[in-house]
Design a protein around this motif. Structure first.
Motif, short mmCIF file in Angstrom:
data_model
loop_
_atom_site.label_atom_id
_atom_site.label_comp_id
_atom_site.label_asym_id
_atom_site.label_seq_id
_atom_site.Cartn_x
_atom_site.Cartn_y
_atom_site.Cartn_z
N PHE A 249 0.85 -1.19 0.00
CA PHE A 249 0.00 0.00 0.00
C PHE A 249 0.89 1.24 0.00
N ASP A 250 0.58 2.14 -0.93
CA ASP A 250 1.42 3.31 -1.18
C ASP A 250 0.63 4.58 -0.95
N GLU A 251 1.24 5.57 -0.28
CA GLU A 251 0.59 6.85 -0.04
C GLU A 251 0.50 7.63 -1.35
N LYS A 252 -0.71 7.97 -1.76
CA LYS A 252 -0.91 8.71 -3.00
C LYS A 252 -0.92 10.21 -2.71
N VAL A 253 -0.43 10.99 -3.67
CA VAL A 253 -0.37 12.43 -3.48
C VAL A 253 -1.79 13.00 -3.43
N SER A 254 -1.99 13.97 -2.56
CA SER A 254 -3.33 14.55 -2.37
C SER A 254 -3.34 16.05 -2.62
N GLN A 255 -2.21 16.60 -3.10
CA GLN A 255 -2.15 18.03 -3.41
C GLN A 255 -1.75 18.19 -4.88
N THR A 256 -2.41 19.13 -5.54
CA THR A 256 -2.19 19.32 -6.98
C THR A 256 -0.74 19.65 -7.31
N GLN A 257 -0.12 20.53 -6.54
CA GLN A 257 1.26 20.92 -6.83
C GLN A 257 2.21 19.74 -6.68
N ALA A 258 1.99 18.93 -5.65
CA ALA A 258 2.83 17.75 -5.45
C ALA A 258 2.65 16.77 -6.61
N PHE A 259 1.42 16.64 -7.08
CA PHE A 259 1.13 15.75 -8.21
C PHE A 259 1.87 16.21 -9.46
N GLN A 260 1.79 17.51 -9.73
CA GLN A 260 2.45 18.06 -10.92
C GLN A 260 3.96 17.90 -10.84
N ASN A 261 4.54 18.18 -9.67
CA ASN A 261 5.99 18.04 -9.51
C ASN A 261 6.44 16.60 -9.70
N GLN A 262 5.65 15.66 -9.18
CA GLN A 262 5.96 14.24 -9.31
C GLN A 262 5.98 13.83 -10.78
N ARG A 263 4.96 14.27 -11.53
CA ARG A 263 4.86 13.90 -12.94
C ARG A 263 5.99 14.53 -13.76
N ARG A 264 6.35 15.75 -13.42
CA ARG A 264 7.45 16.39 -14.14
C ARG A 264 8.75 15.62 -13.96
N ARG A 265 9.00 15.15 -12.73
CA ARG A 265 10.21 14.36 -12.48
C ARG A 265 10.19 13.07 -13.27
N TRP A 266 9.03 12.43 -13.30
CA TRP A 266 8.91 11.17 -14.03
C TRP A 266 9.14 11.37 -15.53
N ILE A 267 8.55 12.43 -16.08
CA ILE A 267 8.70 12.68 -17.52
C ILE A 267 10.16 12.98 -17.85
N SER A 268 10.81 13.76 -17.00
CA SER A 268 12.21 14.10 -17.22
C SER A 268 13.08 12.85 -17.24
N SER A 269 12.89 11.95 -16.28
CA SER A 269 13.71 10.73 -16.22
C SER A 269 13.37 9.80 -17.38
N GLN A 270 12.11 9.76 -17.79
CA GLN A 270 11.70 8.90 -18.89
C GLN A 270 12.47 9.24 -20.16
N TYR A 271 12.53 10.52 -20.51
CA TYR A 271 13.19 10.89 -21.75
C TYR A 271 14.71 10.94 -21.62
N PHE A 272 15.20 11.08 -20.41
CA PHE A 272 16.66 10.98 -20.21
C PHE A 272 17.14 9.58 -20.55
N TYR A 273 16.41 8.58 -20.04
CA TYR A 273 16.84 7.20 -20.28
C TYR A 273 16.47 6.74 -21.69
N LEU A 274 15.48 7.36 -22.31
CA LEU A 274 15.20 7.06 -23.71
C LEU A 274 16.39 7.46 -24.57
N ARG A 275 16.92 8.67 -24.34
CA ARG A 275 18.08 9.12 -25.10
C ARG A 275 19.30 8.24 -24.82
N LYS A 276 19.47 7.86 -23.55
CA LYS A 276 20.65 7.10 -23.16
C LYS A 276 20.67 5.70 -23.76
N TYR A 277 19.49 5.06 -23.86
CA TYR A 277 19.45 3.66 -24.27
C TYR A 277 18.73 3.44 -25.60
#
Length: 362
Positions: A249-277
């Motif tokens: 069981f995982d604590e889900k984000v309950s604030q909009t700003q935290a949600f947006q920041n989380q998604r931005r980090r995920w998108i950034s890492s996704q395309y970083f590793y796409l370029r790398k591999y």
């Protein structure tokens, strides 16, 4: 404009096909039955687990999570819990040391999860068979280790459990959980059903001890370490299995700003590793390694699914594509297939659109 139209048609045709195929495949998922933990004497059937909980300034949740980690129905003699304490308060450290767990203090000028895990693995005794990684706010179901132990074997060395929401205190937390349920269905159930490697979730996952230690020692990932770790495992031919019944069981984000920041980090890492591999992924395809190509390229080359849905909705209803076949409308259908049953059907499509709005706002 035809080159633009062709590019959009090829891209969204791929996205729609990928989503639909793996969503349908997920309906045929079966719980893995690879392990042989029941063979031999009872003591021989229990692997030894190290449960690692990295915690960076998460004083508010780590004490409760550590206590709950000790409540497994698995034999207490065959697992231990270790908290990796990074920048925790003295009072929190004192309280943790009153528990029957290991506390590994770490100090870094720039903290990352990979650094914390490497330090803990190098300082703790090398006597365990498997390592389970949790987030500081995670709570394992009481039978989590039992379920994982039932499937691990010399040929099944990495198993991802299913993360479910621990909290549903507001609409955003509920919808964040819905997004996770869709990811579980498409990228874990679906890929596992087709014989590919399941996506690593970052927590709620068990690794063969020696494999994890070897792979982490070569990594310096700042964010999205789970994406790179999955690819590095595949380079050695190690696929990630998925166990839907092993629940964290995982604590889900309950604030909009935290949600947006989380998604931005995920998108950034996704395309970083796409370029790398990317190049190594294409070379793997040439050699017939579809699993590696899927994890390195096919999954990462897509825009976030929720943004795709928003763009597809916009393009499908616009004059730009009004004369094109309605194939794009299958994307929401695919996400509908990936809906997890505990979620009320009324949340399914409105929830997806709400999440899309959150991702694009700001």
């Amino acid at each position: 404009m035809w080159p633009v139209e062709l590019l959009l048609l090829v891209y969204f045709g791929y996205v729609v096909s990928y989503t639909l195929i793996f969503s349908v495949a997920g309906l045929f998922y079966k719980t893995p039955a690879f392990g042989k933990a029941s063979a031999g004497k009872p003591s021989e059937g229990y692997n030894k687990f190290l449960v690692l909980i990295p915690s960076y300034k998460e004083d508010s949740v780590i004490l409760d999570s550590a206590k709950r980690a000790l409540e497994q129905t698995y034999p207490a003699t065959h697992y231990k819990v270790a908290v990796i304490a990074d920048s925790l308060q003295p009072a929190t450290l004192h309280a943790l040391r009153q528990l029957p767990i290991d506390v590994v203090e770490v100090h870094f000028e720039s903290s990352t999860k990979v650094k914390s895990l490497n330090t803990a693995l190098s300082s703790l005794p090398d006597e365990m068979d498997y390592v389970v990684i949790l987030d500081a706010d995670n709570v394992m179901a009481s039978d989590f280790l039992v379920k994982i132990n039932s499937v691990v074997s010399p040929t099944v060395r990495v198993v991802q459990g299913q993360r479910k929401p621990k909290n549903q205190n507001n609409a955003l937390a509920l919808l964040d959980g819905l997004s996770e349920a869709i990811n579980n269905h498409i990228y874990r159930q679906g890929t596992a059903s087709m014989g590919l490697s399941a996506s690593i979730n970052g927590s709620g996952i068990a690794f063969d001890y020696s494999i994890l230690r070897k792979k982490l020692s070569t990594m310096s990932s700042v964010g999205g370490f789970d994406r790179e770790l999955e690819i590095l495992l595949l380079e050695d031919g190690i696929r990630v299995q998925y166990h839907k019944g092993a629940i964290v069981f995982d604590e889900k984000v309950s604030q909009t700003q935290a949600f947006q920041n989380q998604r931005r980090r995920w998108i950034s890492s996704q395309y970083f590793y796409l370029r790398k591999y990317f190049l190594s992924g294409v070379m793997a395809l040439v050699k017939g390694d579809i699993t590696y190509f899927n994890s390195a390229v096919l999954r990462n080359i897509q825009l976030p699914r929720l943004i795709n849905i928003g763009l597809l909705t916009l393009l499908t209803g616009s004059p730009f594509l009004c004369e094109k076949p309605p194939v794009f409308q299958l994307q929401p259908l695919g996400c509908g297939f990936s809906h997890s049953r505990p979620w009320p059907s009324c949340w399914r499509f409105p929830g997806i659109l709400y999440l899309e709005t959150c991702c694009r706002s700001g």
